[in-house]
Design an enzyme around this catalytic site. Structure first.
Site, short mmCIF file in Angstrom:
data_model
loop_
_atom_site.label_atom_id
_atom_site.label_comp_id
_atom_site.label_asym_id
_atom_site.label_seq_id
_atom_site.Cartn_x
_atom_site.Cartn_y
_atom_site.Cartn_z
CG HIS A 194 -2.04 -0.89 1.17
ND1 HIS A 194 -2.93 -0.92 0.14
CD2 HIS A 194 -2.44 -1.85 2.04
CE1 HIS A 194 -3.83 -1.86 0.35
NE2 HIS A 194 -3.56 -2.44 1.51
CD GLU A 436 -4.38 -11.39 -18.48
OE1 GLU A 436 -3.57 -10.76 -17.77
OE2 GLU A 436 -5.61 -11.27 -18.35
CG ASP A 460 -1.35 -12.34 -15.18
OD1 ASP A 460 -0.84 -12.88 -14.18
OD2 ASP A 460 -2.33 -11.59 -15.12
CB CYS A 507 -2.48 -2.91 -20.55
SG CYS A 507 -3.20 -4.55 -20.44
C1 PEP Z 1 -1.11 -8.09 -17.00
O1 PEP Z 1 -1.29 -9.25 -16.60
O2 PEP Z 1 -0.13 -7.74 -17.67
C2 PEP Z 1 -2.07 -7.02 -16.63
C3 PEP Z 1 -1.97 -5.82 -17.15
O3 PEP Z 1 -3.04 -7.32 -15.74
P1 PEP Z 1 -2.83 -7.42 -14.15
O4 PEP Z 1 -1.48 -6.86 -13.84
O5 PEP Z 1 -3.95 -6.66 -13.57
O6 PEP Z 1 -2.92 -8.90 -13.94
MG MG Z 2 -3.16 -9.90 -15.82
#
Ligand code: PEP
Ligand code: MG
Length: 576
Positions: A194, A436, A460, A507
């Site tokens: 956090h 992912e 992921d 992302c």
């Molecule tokens: C990812 O897995 O790259 C992603 C953007 O999602 P999260 O980090 O929320 O799993």
């Molecule tokens: Mg993810």
């Protein structure tokens, strides 16, 4: 005589920047009371209850202050703290301990809180481990009330310093006076704790996990914290001071320079345009997104809307949040991801089955397809919000085409229901998926036919490709964005999307990684989505990189056998 040597520690950069100042050491965590017999247990239990009430008053004030400075979502953590003050699992055993053992309230509190903290810290689950920090914070606060001392000494800081602490609690972080606290270093903690997340929102330099040796830093000792490299220099030499003052100046100057790119388009040196978007977890993150010149939202992690509370958010509540984000982004593209709960993100109130491999279990779209009630509620809220901006809906963790088809079928059904009810829905919502899972990457050519876009979730994708838990420090050496296997998968995904005329973004954290950006640009990625503070550095890099030139290097990059050599290749080309 001039000093000849200093001590160096290294840690994890939680929030970038450079600070040079005297240390201020927070000592909240180290008080150990001894057991003492008390003559009247009712006076002692009353004293304890009184301390709990005083702690409640303090926490309510901090919550209000945090809400004002950082927004409602960041203040939610204090709800959890206030709830702990009413939690019979924590409070009752302390009172029983006083009554049964006739011991002082301090020791009873210390004893019970310690066993709670030990139990939670040994858990395999990151969220429960963070819960240990909450119990430490709350029990420390009650303890200070019992002792009649001020708990958060952070409020007493009135000269420039680098704050050193074992672990900075969220309430400490929220109370930092940034006129004086130039940065902080903690012994423990991770990038996802956090306080690390809060440091990034406050844009204050922070290094976490600097290890036990950080506890040796005394108040008043000069320190340099380089939260770009993740280094802390204790008692620096004159030469080091001079060098880091220059580095700090250069760093601050670079940040100022970057601000000039705020309204500039993201165009490569040879005129190829890409979209630079931001990842958000809450409405409060929007301010930084706008301040850093994002061209859209590439990932809204909606699960944070469901966390830190006791029940699922209803349709209206979700609709208001999605509408707000779309309106605030003023018709720029906004990709909203449906609920990705499971794995490291838990919802205790949903009482999901305990799984031995949660990252491989009932997570994300797998869960929402099996709990259609909550999925349909979210889809309706999204569809209703769609008329307020440029919405794109994204499903996480798709492994097989059947999941995608089922998710799209439910979306279609909800859309038809809304239309029948006379509720307007945009006719131009794009629907895409996160790539992912390696299986989805390898079969991206099939999936590409059934979506409007892909967004590659490398956080992921890397963990599943390398079989290395993204939270496990013991295998972090395997967490390699530029490993040939990862790059080949990404390349396949980009090619599959382009072949079908679909756009493809990324992302995961890798999208903001300067070693990866030229490769991704060369491979033809359309959209890069990252934390808001990475946007301007990424824009600067893309503007001086040639897309055509890097497209020409891709075959060569994909023939290099390991990450280190690939990164070396990128550095070398960038220097030429
Ligand atoms: C990812 O897995 O790259 C992603 C953007 O999602 P999260 O980090 O929320 O799993
Ligand atoms: Mg993810």
């Amino acid at each position: 005589m001039a000093k000849l040597s200093s001590i160096r520690l290294s840690g994890i950069t939680a929030s970038p920047g450079i600070a040079i100042a005297k240390a201020f050491r927070l000592n909240n965590a180290h008080y150990e009371p001894s057991p003492e017999r008390v003559a009247d247990v009712s006076i002692e239990t009353e004293r304890f209850r009184q301390a709990v009430e005083e702690a409640r008053l303090e926490l309510e004030q901090i919550r209000a202050m945090t809400e004002e400075r950082l927004g409602a979502a960041k203040a939610e953590i204090f709800e959890a703290h206030l709830m702990l003050l009413d939690d019979p699992d924590l409070i009752d055993p302390i009172i029983e301990n006083i009554e049964n053992e006739s011991i002082n309230a301090e020791f009873a509190l210390y004893d019970i809180a310690r066993s709670f903290i030990e139990m939670l810290s040994s858990m395999d689950n990151e969220l429960l481990r963070e819960r240990a920090a909450d119990v430490r914070d709350v029990s420390g606060r009650i303890m200070s009330r019992l002792r009649g001392v001020s708990y958060a000494a952070v409020t007493a800081i009135n000269e420039p310093c680098v704050l050193i602490a074992e672990d900075l609690t969220p309430s400490d972080t929220a109370q930092l006076n940034l006129d004086y606290v130039l940065g902080f270093v903690t012994e423990i903690g991770s990038r996802t704790s956090h306080s690390a997340i809060m440091a990034r929102s406050l844009e204050v330099p922070a290094i976490v996990g600097a290890g036990k040796d950080a506890s040796g830093i005394e108040t008043g000792t000069m320190v340099i914290m380089d939260a770009v490299e993740g280094t802390v220099i204790i008692d620096p030499t004159d030469a080091e001071l001079t060098m880091y003052q220059a580095r700090k100046q250069a760093y601050d100057e670079k940040r100022r320079e970057l601000r000039k790119l705020l309204d500039q388009p993201t165009i490569s040196q040879d005129g190829h345009r890409v979209e630079l978007a931001a990842n958000i977890g809450s409405v409060e993150d929007l301010q930084k997104v706008i301040e850093n010149g994002a061209e859209g939202i590439g990932l809204f992690r909606t699960e944070f809307l469901y966390m830190g509370r006791n029940a699922l958010p209803n349709e209206e509540e979700q609709f208001q949040v999605y509408k707000h984000v779309l309106e605030r982004m003023n018709n720029k593209p906004v990709v909203i991801r449906t609920l990705d709960i499971g794995g490291d993100k838990e919802l205790p109130y949903m009482k999901l089955p305990i799984e031995s491999n949660p990252f491989l279990g009932l997570r994300a779209v797998r869960l929402t397809l099996s709990r259609q009630d909550l999925f349909r509620t979210q889809l309706r809220a999204l569809l209703r919000a769609s008329v307020h901006g440029q919405l794109k809906i994204m499903f996480p963790m798709i492994a097989v085409t059947e999941e995608l088809r089922e998710a799209k079928r439910l979306l279609q059904e909800e859309q038809e229901k809304l239309v029948q009810e006379g509720i307007p829905v945009s006719g131009s919502i794009e629907v895409g998926i996160m790539i992912e899972i390696p299986a989805a990457a390898l079969a991206a050519d099939f999936l590409a036919k059934e979506v409007d876009f892909f967004s590659i979730g490398t956080n992921d994708l890397i963990q599943y490709t390398m079989a290395a838990d993204r939270m496990n420090e013991n295998v972090s050496y395997l967490y390699q964005p530029c490993h040939p296997s990862v790059l080949r998968l990404i390349h396949m995904v980009i090619q599959a999307a382009r072949k079908e005329g679909k756009w493809v973004g990324m992302c995961g954290e890798m999208a903001g990684d300067e070693n990866a950006i030229p490769i991704l640009l060369g491979m033809g990625l359309h959209e890069f989505s990252m934390s808001a503070s990475s946007i301007l550095p990424a824009r600067a890099l893309i503007r001086k990189t040639s897309q055509v030139e890097w497209a020409g290097y891709i075959e060569q990059v994909l023939s290099i056998g390991n990450q280190a050599s690939i990164q070396q290749f990128v550095k070398q080309k960038n220097k030429e």
